[in-house]
Design a protein around this motif. Structure first.
Motif, mmCIF file in Angstrom:
data_model
loop_
_atom_site.group_PDB
_atom_site.id
_atom_site.type_symbol
_atom_site.label_atom_id
_atom_site.label_comp_id
_atom_site.label_asym_id
_atom_site.label_seq_id
_atom_site.Cartn_x
_atom_site.Cartn_y
_atom_site.Cartn_z
ATOM 1 N N THR A 1 0.928 -1.242 -0.077
ATOM 2 C CA THR A 1 0.106 -0.030 0.223
ATOM 3 C C THR A 1 0.672 1.247 0.073
ATOM 4 O OG1 THR A 1 -1.431 -1.082 1.208
ATOM 5 C CG2 THR A 1 -1.897 1.213 1.105
ATOM 6 N N LEU A 2 1.885 1.144 0.904
ATOM 7 C CA LEU A 2 2.710 2.444 1.181
ATOM 8 C C LEU A 2 3.469 2.781 -0.203
ATOM 9 C CD1 LEU A 2 3.671 2.321 4.790
ATOM 10 C CD2 LEU A 2 1.920 3.893 3.720
ATOM 11 N N ALA B 1 1.391 3.864 -3.041
ATOM 12 C CA ALA B 1 1.010 5.424 -2.630
ATOM 13 C C ALA B 1 2.219 6.289 -3.107
ATOM 14 C CB ALA B 1 0.497 5.459 -1.239
ATOM 15 N N VAL C 1 -2.483 6.497 -12.176
ATOM 16 C CA VAL C 1 -3.728 5.703 -11.997
ATOM 17 C C VAL C 1 -3.667 4.305 -11.769
ATOM 18 C CG1 VAL C 1 -6.060 5.064 -13.229
ATOM 19 C CG2 VAL C 1 -5.193 7.501 -13.440
ATOM 20 N N LEU D 1 -2.625 3.772 -8.378
ATOM 21 C CA LEU D 1 -3.600 3.744 -7.325
ATOM 22 C C LEU D 1 -4.534 2.725 -7.338
ATOM 23 C CD1 LEU D 1 -4.531 6.046 -5.428
ATOM 24 C CD2 LEU D 1 -5.986 7.048 -7.208
ATOM 25 N N PHE E 1 -5.588 0.558 -3.997
ATOM 26 C CA PHE E 1 -6.682 0.381 -3.486
ATOM 27 C C PHE E 1 -6.746 -1.403 -3.332
ATOM 28 C CE2 PHE E 1 -8.501 4.167 -5.590
ATOM 29 C CZ PHE E 1 -8.486 4.893 -4.434
ATOM 30 N N ILE F 1 -5.263 -1.725 0.231
ATOM 31 C CA ILE F 1 -6.316 -1.336 1.363
ATOM 32 C C ILE F 1 -7.560 -2.466 1.267
ATOM 33 C CG2 ILE F 1 -7.845 0.285 1.790
ATOM 34 C CD1 ILE F 1 -6.116 2.464 1.031
ATOM 35 N N HIS G 1 -6.347 -5.369 3.391
ATOM 36 C CA HIS G 1 -6.458 -4.903 4.762
ATOM 37 C C HIS G 1 -7.812 -5.261 5.446
ATOM 38 C CE1 HIS G 1 -2.414 -3.683 6.068
ATOM 39 N NE2 HIS G 1 -2.171 -2.757 4.863
ATOM 40 N N TYR G 2 -8.723 -4.773 4.680
ATOM 41 C CA TYR G 2 -10.086 -4.916 4.955
ATOM 42 C C TYR G 2 -10.382 -6.337 5.142
ATOM 43 C CZ TYR G 2 -11.123 -0.062 4.067
ATOM 44 O OH TYR G 2 -11.154 1.490 3.981
ATOM 45 N N ASN H 1 -15.027 -1.532 -1.812
ATOM 46 C CA ASN H 1 -13.886 -0.873 -1.825
ATOM 47 C C ASN H 1 -13.490 -1.324 -3.422
ATOM 48 O OD1 ASN H 1 -11.924 1.112 -0.906
ATOM 49 N ND2 ASN H 1 -10.253 -0.490 -1.010
ATOM 50 N N VAL I 1 -16.386 -0.194 -6.022
ATOM 51 C CA VAL I 1 -16.570 1.228 -6.145
ATOM 52 C C VAL I 1 -15.082 2.157 -6.524
ATOM 53 C CG1 VAL I 1 -17.148 3.394 -5.037
ATOM 54 C CG2 VAL I 1 -18.225 1.370 -4.615
ATOM 55 N N TYR I 2 -14.009 1.798 -5.520
ATOM 56 C CA TYR I 2 -12.817 2.577 -6.020
ATOM 57 C C TYR I 2 -11.904 1.985 -7.292
ATOM 58 C CZ TYR I 2 -12.913 5.854 -2.257
ATOM 59 O OH TYR I 2 -13.174 6.750 -1.301
#
Lengths: 109, 169
Positions: free
Chosen positions: B19-20, B23, B36, B39, B43, B46, B49-50, B62, B65-66
């Motif tokens: 993630t880091l 990013a 993009v 990115l 996502f 992330i 992680h969820y 996530n 949608v993202y």
């Protein structure tokens, strides 16, 4: 797992978003960095909801569910925000043929 | 049990690094299309992680949608404008450095402030707990949170009308 790990991960993600938004001039990339900041906050909300559930889950089986619903609503608002924001960027590109955010200083004069 | 803890730790560090790192690449990539794509990797991290926190519904939402809808919108706009690395506006080197220093200072302050916060050392649930499952979230969403849910549909409608009205001119 202690919750600090997620706090520090979210802080790092948020600060990467801030540094990116400050150092880039391309409006779309600034917008993407704002999305990274929103997602850092979402991640932290889910982590805190799991922490709350572990502490109060014995008495209230649905403790912490509010945090995850907040994340759901933040995603809804973010989707609406992206559609309007990208429309504004497209309109700006049509008017000045550039998406450099330094062109957006007319309120200064 | 110990094996499971170690696997969780390894997964946490792997997903955090993914993630880091992606990013950082979003902020540094020259080409907006590469930004993009990085990115989307962010996502995915992330969402991982969820799912690690057993918030399965949010992980899938996530992604849909993202990584699905919003990133396609970004890609369409970038392709519509025909941006590439050559047309990228260049900022003063010192201003770039100032942005990085400002972000680093904020990180330093927040880490120092939250290091000894009240929540320090509190445990959290990973890979167990059923509050993130779609059954429980749906029950709460359609009983306690039904009014905000309906209001968000009006928000979507107004965002759609607003985007069309701004883009049409």
């Amino acid at each position: 797992m202690p919750v600090e790990r997620y706090i520090f991960l979210a802080i790092a993600l948020f600060c990467i978003g801030i540094a990116g938004a400050l150092m880039r001039r391309n409006a779309i990339i600034v917008f993407m960095c704002i999305e990274i900041m929103l997602n850092a906050v979402n991640l932290l909300l889910v982590a805190f909801s799991k922490m709350h559930h572990l502490q109060h889950g014995a008495t209230n089986p649905s403790a912490g569910i509010d945090g995850q619903l907040f994340v759901f609503f933040i995603m809804v608002v973010a989707a609406a925000e992206v559609s309007v924001g990208l429309a504004i960027i497209v309109m700006m590109y049509r008017n000045v043929h550039s998406i450099d955010i330094n062109f957006l200083n007319r309120l200064k004069h | 049990m110990i094996d499971r803890m170690q696997i969780t730790d390894i997964l946490f560090y792997f997903l955090s690094a993914l993630t880091l790192g992606s990013a950082i690449m979003v902020a540094l990539a020259r080409n907006p299309v590469h930004s993009v794509l990085w990115l989307i990797v962010t996502f995915f991290g992330i969402s991982g992680h969820y799912i690690l926190m057993n918030a399965q519904f949010l992980g899938i939402v996530n992604l849909i949608v993202y990584a699905g809808a919003i990133m396609v919108l970004f890609l369409f706009v970038i392709m519509l404008m025909n941006l590439n690395a050559d047309s990228e506006p260049q900022k003063n080197k010192w201003l770039k450095l100032a942005g990085i220093v400002a972000g680093g200072c904020l990180m330093l302050v927040m880490v120092a402030a939250l290091k000894d916060a009240e929540t320090a050392g509190k445990e959290m649930q990973l890979y167990t707990g059923d509050i993130g499952l779609i059954k429980n979230l749906g029950k709460a969403l359609f009983t306690d949170y039904v009014v905000p849910f309906e209001i968000s549909s009006i928000l979507f409608l107004s965002a759609m009308v607003g985007a069309v009205a701004i883009g049409k001119k």
